[in-house]
Motif scaffolding. Structure first.
Motif, PDB file in Angstrom:
ATOM      1  N   ALA A 149      -3.000 -15.780 -65.710  1.00 21.89           N
ATOM      2  CA  ALA A 149      -4.044 -16.299 -64.821  1.00 21.89           C
ATOM      3  C   ALA A 149      -5.365 -16.339 -65.582  1.00 21.89           C
ATOM      4  O   ALA A 149      -5.556 -15.615 -66.570  1.00 21.89           O
ATOM      5  CB  ALA A 149      -4.192 -15.427 -63.583  1.00 21.89           C
ATOM      6  N   ILE A 150      -6.265 -17.196 -65.117  1.00 15.90           N
ATOM      7  CA  ILE A 150      -7.596 -17.280 -65.723  1.00 15.90           C
ATOM      8  C   ILE A 150      -8.619 -16.944 -64.659  1.00 15.90           C
ATOM      9  O   ILE A 150      -8.778 -17.668 -63.676  1.00 15.90           O
ATOM     10  CB  ILE A 150      -7.845 -18.669 -66.325  1.00 15.90           C
ATOM     11  N   ASP A 151      -9.261 -15.813 -64.850  1.00 19.25           N
ATOM     12  CA  ASP A 151     -10.241 -15.165 -63.980  1.00 19.25           C
ATOM     13  C   ASP A 151      -9.582 -14.440 -62.806  1.00 19.25           C
ATOM     14  O   ASP A 151      -8.523 -14.821 -62.326  1.00 19.25           O
ATOM     15  CB  ASP A 151     -11.320 -16.129 -63.497  1.00 19.25           C
TER      16      ASP A 151
ATOM     17  N   ARG B 244       3.453 -26.811 -65.812  1.00 20.09           N
ATOM     18  CA  ARG B 244       3.185 -25.413 -66.147  1.00 20.09           C
ATOM     19  C   ARG B 244       1.894 -24.863 -65.549  1.00 20.09           C
ATOM     20  O   ARG B 244       1.698 -23.653 -65.569  1.00 20.09           O
ATOM     21  CB  ARG B 244       3.106 -25.248 -67.668  1.00 20.09           C
ATOM     22  N   ILE B 245       1.020 -25.708 -65.070  1.00 20.11           N
ATOM     23  CA  ILE B 245      -0.334 -25.257 -64.740  1.00 20.11           C
ATOM     24  C   ILE B 245      -0.703 -25.560 -63.287  1.00 20.11           C
ATOM     25  O   ILE B 245      -0.494 -26.669 -62.782  1.00 20.11           O
ATOM     26  CB  ILE B 245      -1.360 -25.897 -65.695  1.00 20.11           C
TER      27      ILE B 245
ATOM     28  N   VAL C  78      -2.070 -16.157 -77.204  1.00 23.12           N
ATOM     29  CA  VAL C  78      -1.025 -15.555 -76.374  1.00 23.12           C
ATOM     30  C   VAL C  78       0.111 -16.558 -76.221  1.00 23.12           C
ATOM     31  O   VAL C  78      -0.088 -17.674 -75.713  1.00 23.12           O
ATOM     32  CB  VAL C  78      -1.570 -15.147 -74.987  1.00 23.12           C
ATOM     33  N   ASP C  79       1.305 -16.166 -76.672  1.00 25.44           N
ATOM     34  CA  ASP C  79       2.503 -16.996 -76.550  1.00 25.44           C
ATOM     35  C   ASP C  79       3.225 -16.605 -75.265  1.00 25.44           C
ATOM     36  O   ASP C  79       3.788 -15.510 -75.156  1.00 25.44           O
ATOM     37  CB  ASP C  79       3.395 -16.774 -77.773  1.00 25.44           C
ATOM     38  N   LEU C  80       3.213 -17.517 -74.295  1.00 30.50           N
ATOM     39  CA  LEU C  80       3.851 -17.243 -73.004  1.00 30.50           C
ATOM     40  C   LEU C  80       5.325 -17.646 -73.005  1.00 30.50           C
ATOM     41  O   LEU C  80       6.025 -17.406 -72.033  1.00 30.50           O
ATOM     42  CB  LEU C  80       3.125 -17.991 -71.879  1.00 30.50           C
TER      43      LEU C  80
ATOM     44  N   LYS D 264       2.224 -21.077 -66.482  1.00 25.44           N
ATOM     45  CA  LYS D 264       3.596 -20.566 -66.415  1.00 25.44           C
ATOM     46  C   LYS D 264       4.316 -20.834 -67.725  1.00 25.44           C
ATOM     47  O   LYS D 264       4.561 -21.991 -68.099  1.00 25.44           O
ATOM     48  CB  LYS D 264       4.344 -21.244 -65.262  1.00 25.44           C
ATOM     49  N   GLY D 265       4.641 -19.764 -68.439  1.00 25.04           N
ATOM     50  CA  GLY D 265       5.448 -19.893 -69.640  1.00 25.04           C
ATOM     51  C   GLY D 265       6.903 -19.593 -69.332  1.00 25.04           C
ATOM     52  O   GLY D 265       7.271 -19.273 -68.197  1.00 25.04           O
ATOM     53  N   GLU D 266       7.741 -19.672 -70.353  1.00 27.12           N
ATOM     54  CA  GLU D 266       9.157 -19.381 -70.167  1.00 27.12           C
ATOM     55  C   GLU D 266       9.438 -17.887 -70.111  1.00 27.12           C
ATOM     56  O   GLU D 266      10.458 -17.454 -69.563  1.00 27.12           O
ATOM     57  CB  GLU D 266       9.955 -20.022 -71.301  1.00 27.12           C
TER      58      GLU D 266
END
Length: 241
Positions: free
Chosen positions: A35-37, A9-10, A148-150, A28-30
């Motif tokens: 993104a971070i930054d 996922r990352i 946050v639920d992805l 990457k969620g379902e």
């Protein structure tokens, strides 16, 4: 430059020293992606998105900002989806929107202790024309913490105490046993010449110690293990009188 995969996922794009471009990470969620930054410029964002596309990954639905410093926020104007910032970061961005970006103005802020020479030098290297800089505020503003639920993966976004800045935010993904800390484990370059505040560093160590993770992603360096990260932090603590 290539996109590095950490888990199913990352992913992340590595730190680039030439113009102090920090790591940009991707979860990457379902249902959604995050993104971070946002990186330090439109060019930085575009490079990241190009790597995502080559890997068959969609542009992020959300982008979490770890703190207000230019190298983590100046790409916000070019991101896809919504930005997520803590209230203290947004307050700083509101202030920075009023700044002018000539060398004289930058030098004036350095003289007043608002900014540092290192940042100015890298901004000049990153931008062909300083008037391309556009500071924007966040789309989603939270206080203290946000989950946050992805879809299949939860991201715990939390404002924490750090020597580096008063608005430091980490992103913890327990299901992947990973934490993204931005520059939260760095010293204070605006007030302490890169040194750590003892009480803030102690608070940060105590916070990090109780999290269950194997992988520790920092903004300007290589991914580390929890053991290595904690050892480094205690080494820095031992140097403070």
């Amino acid at each position: 430059m290539e996109l590095k995969q950490i888990t199913d996922r990352i992913y992340y794009m590595e730190f680039m020293e030439d113009t102090d471009r920090p790591v940009i990470s991707y979860i990457k969620g379902e249902k959604y992606t995050l993104a971070i930054d946002s990186g330090n410029s439109k060019k930085h964002v575009e490079q990241f998105y190009c790597l995502l596309n080559k890997s068959g990954l969609s542009k992020p639905d959300y982008t979490v900002i770890t703190h207000y410093h230019w190298d983590h926020t100046f790409g916000m104007d070019a991101i896809s989806g919504k930005s997520i910032v803590c209230d203290k970061t947004n307050t700083k961005l509101v202030e920075m929107k009023k700044w002018s970006w000539t060398e004289d103005d930058m030098n004036n802020r350095i003289e007043k202790g608002i900014d540092i020479e290192f940042c100015k030098n890298n901004i000049i290297k990153e931008y062909d024309c300083l008037n391309e800089i556009k500071v924007v505020t966040g789309d989603i503003v939270f206080k203290n913490e946000l989950v946050v639920d992805l879809g299949g993966v939860n991201c715990f976004i939390k404002h924490i105490q750090s020597s580096h800045t008063d608005d430091a935010v980490i992103v913890y993904v327990p299901s992947e046993k990973i934490v993204f800390v931005g520059d939260a484990d760095c010293g204070d370059y605006n007030n302490l010449n890169g040194r750590f505040d003892k009480l803030k560093l102690k608070s940060y160590i105590e916070f990090i110690k109780v999290l269950e993770f194997d992988k520790y992603v920092i903004g300007h360096g290589k991914m580390e293990s929890k053991e290595t990260a904690i050892r480094y932090l205690y080494e820095q603590l031992s140097k403070i009188n």
